[in-house]
Design a protein around this motif. Structure first.
Motif, PDB file in Angstrom:
ATOM      1  N   ASP A  26      -2.464   0.265   4.488  1.00 18.11           N
ATOM      2  CA  ASP A  26      -3.398  -0.555   4.489  1.00 18.11           C
ATOM      3  C   ASP A  26      -2.714  -2.018   4.576  1.00 18.11           C
ATOM      4  O   ASP A  26      -1.526  -2.249   4.267  1.00 18.11           O
ATOM      5  N   ARG A  82      -8.678  -6.993   6.006  1.00 19.74           N
ATOM      6  CA  ARG A  82      -9.537  -7.532   4.911  1.00 19.74           C
ATOM      7  C   ARG A  82      -9.547  -8.825   5.204  1.00 19.74           C
ATOM      8  O   ARG A  82      -8.519  -9.541   5.524  1.00 19.74           O
ATOM      9  N   CYS A 136       0.773  -1.076  -0.134  1.00 16.75           N
ATOM     10  CA  CYS A 136      -0.068  -0.004   0.083  1.00 16.75           C
ATOM     11  C   CYS A 136       1.018   1.225  -0.070  1.00 16.75           C
ATOM     12  O   CYS A 136       0.767   2.089  -0.979  1.00 16.75           O
ATOM     13  N   GLU A 170      -3.049  -5.367  -3.151  1.00  8.35           N
ATOM     14  CA  GLU A 170      -1.959  -5.106  -2.047  1.00  8.35           C
ATOM     15  C   GLU A 170      -1.365  -6.317  -1.393  1.00  8.35           C
ATOM     16  O   GLU A 170      -2.142  -6.743  -0.621  1.00  8.35           O
ATOM     17  N   ARG A 180       3.630  -2.140  -7.999  1.00  9.92           N
ATOM     18  CA  ARG A 180       3.318  -1.188  -7.269  1.00  9.92           C
ATOM     19  C   ARG A 180       4.456  -0.830  -6.481  1.00  9.92           C
ATOM     20  O   ARG A 180       4.489  -0.744  -5.196  1.00  9.92           O
ATOM     21  N   HIS A 220      -9.516  -2.092  -1.918  1.00  6.93           N
ATOM     22  CA  HIS A 220      -9.821  -0.908  -1.101  1.00  6.93           C
ATOM     23  C   HIS A 220     -11.272  -0.640  -0.735  1.00  6.93           C
ATOM     24  O   HIS A 220     -11.552   0.103   0.232  1.00  6.93           O
ATOM     25  N   LYS A 258       1.179   8.834  -0.071  1.00  3.38           N
ATOM     26  CA  LYS A 258      -0.460   8.390   0.198  1.00  3.38           C
ATOM     27  C   LYS A 258      -1.394   9.455   0.598  1.00  3.38           C
ATOM     28  O   LYS A 258      -1.132  10.459   1.175  1.00  3.38           O
TER      29      LYS A 258
HETATM   30 MN    MN Z   1      -3.939   1.149   0.084  1.00  8.02          MN
END
Ligand code: MN
Ligand code: PEP
Length: 475
Positions: A448, A389, A85, A418, A124, A376, A131
């Protein structure tokens, strides 16, 4: 080095502009995430420094990615995008870089196998340092006193520790971010060029790994059987002189990050010899976040003028008509490979929201690549205040998205995760059964929650099975 093939041109801020656009025209628009640097002279110094430094990626690579995305839009490739993230400057360590690369390569192998098509691999990383935050400040109770400081905006802007000096935005962090991105990308390129990622030799990137990261016996057996099957299929096809194999096995690796800090992005945006227009040369695929995609905002203004392929995150608040306008505005000529729409509705809302969005954009007729970010929209807090999550929610959003696309006759052409190659405990569920109680064991994300190694590979298998089981469908 010959000047005409190198990306050596200066930031020619007056050349190649389209209409009233320039790399600086975003400055007249509203940026809801604008960083308030106390020292303006230091900002100018950092920006001048960044302008003078060489690019991190080249327009050749960017154009190559664009043409691969154009093929993905036609259903001939699949895009896999993943990483932290918030990448930290401290993550610029060989183990961290190789473990992220390994998990993405392993997932891509599973997907190549399941989808029977080449996978575009996009990390990523190498610049995912900025952020967006829902609040510009953070307040904590310290020794009975309430204290408010700027939020942590990622290592490109300030530090995490809750101390005034650390949280004060420091423009020199942009130069440090550039340097760490350069070191990261240098190592990734060296590994890829050296053959580390050759799909004929998946053993390069799995052996030591199985020892250090937990994978269930079943998961491990499945992966080993699949990679053996794939390696022998590849040898068989090569013996037959099949040309397509080369395309399936050639490993390119691209980078991406949220193009949030426009001072950083625009300082590395320039024209290059023998090509039209400006390229953002910090990364191949920059994206616009959910919080900064207003049509009249600074980010959309900046992104509309660059030649890179561009991602846009779309959450449940995205209005289909507004998205159609955004698509037109960011890609007025309908250029193939230009736009990637990264949808992150969440498991609760994808059922009501996705279909109308797909229909509206499809009807408008401009090519886009639809990517599902099942992370997300599925973030929640546990009773002890940890963000997490669930793997079940993540998979359910993916599966629902595949079905909805099929109904509308569009195609889910990629996924955005992520994740990390390490054995963290940040997301719950999965075959290894991480529970809320386990989260404390190894929770190390800067923001995250990420999928760990086993959860990532498991999702690649589930996704691949889902695609295999429906491949023979007419649509
Ligand atoms: Mn994120
Ligand atoms: C992210 O990708 O980390 C992020 C902040 O996403 P979004 O813009 O979709 O909220």
């Amino acid at each position: 080095m010959r000047n005409d093939v190198s990306e050596t041109s200066q930031n020619t801020h007056d050349k190649g502009t389209s209409g009233d656009w320039s790399p600086e025209s975003w400055r007249t628009r509203l940026d809801p995430q604008q960083v308030l640097y106390p020292d303006r002279a230091a900002v100018d110094r950092a920006v001048m420094k960044l302008r003078s430094l060489p690019p991190l990626v080249t327009s050749f690579e960017i154009e190559k990615l664009k043409s691969q995305i154009a093929e993905a839009q036609q259903g001939k490739r699949f895009l896999l995008q993943g990483g932290d993230c918030a990448e930290r400057l401290d993550d610029c360590r060989p183990e961290h870089i190789t473990s992220r690369l390994k998990i993405l390569l392993q997932m891509s192998l599973v997907l190549v196998h399941g989808l029977n098509m080449p996978v575009i691999r996009v990390g990523r990383f190498a610049g995912q340092y900025a952020k967006p935050r829902s609040s510009l400040t953070e307040t904590r109770e310290i020794d009975g006193q309430s204290r408010t400081l700027p939020s942590y905006f990622g290592d490109l802007v300030n530090g995490e520790a809750f101390e005034e000096a650390v949280r004060t935005p420091d423009p020199h962090m942009m130069v440090r971010g550039y340097q760490h991105a350069a070191m990261t990308i240098n190592f990734v390129r060296a590994l890829i060029d050296g053959g580390f990622a050759d799909l004929h030799h998946p053993e390069y990137w799995d052996l030591s790994f199985f020892g250090s990261a937990a994978l269930s016996e079943d998961g491990r057996r499945m992966y080993e059987a699949m990679s053996r099957e794939l390696a022998s299929a590849l040898r068989f096809m090569e013996n037959l002189g099949e040309k397509a194999v080369d395309d399936l096995t050639r490993v390119d690796f691209f980078t991406s990050h949220e193009g949030l800090n426009l001072l950083y992005e625009s300082a590395q945006t320039r024209t290059v010899p023998r090509r039209e227009g400006h390229y953002d040369l910090t990364t191949h695929l920059p994206w616009i976040g959910e919080r900064t995609r207003a049509l009249d905002g600074a980010h959309v203004e900046f992104f509309r003028g660059i030649r890179n392929p561009v991602g846009v995150k779309l959450g449940p608040k995205a209005d289909p008509d507004e998205v159609v306008e955004l698509v037109r505005y960011l890609n007025p000529s309908g250029e193939p490979g230009r736009l990637v729409l990264i949808v992150r509705m969440g498991v609760e809302q994808v059922g009501q929201k996705l279909e109308r969005l797909l229909q509206a954009v499809d009807k408008a007729g401009s090519p886009v690549l639809w990517v599902c970010d099942p992370m997300h929209g599925n973030t929640r807090s546990t009773s002890s205040g940890r963000k997490t999550r669930s793997v079940d929610d993540i998979y359910s959003e993916l599966a629902q998205s595949i079905d909805i696309h099929r109904r509308v006759s569009t195609r889910m052409g990629g996924v955005h995760f992520e994740l990390t190659g390490e054995d963290v405990t940040e997301c719950v569920g999965g075959a290894a059964g991480v529970t809320e109680h386990d989260l404390e064991q190894n929770y190390s994300t800067a923001l995250d929650p990420r999928l760990n190694y086993a959860q990532s590979l498991e999702l690649a298998f589930l996704l691949s099975d889902r695609f295999r089981s429906t491949r023979k469908d007419p649509k």
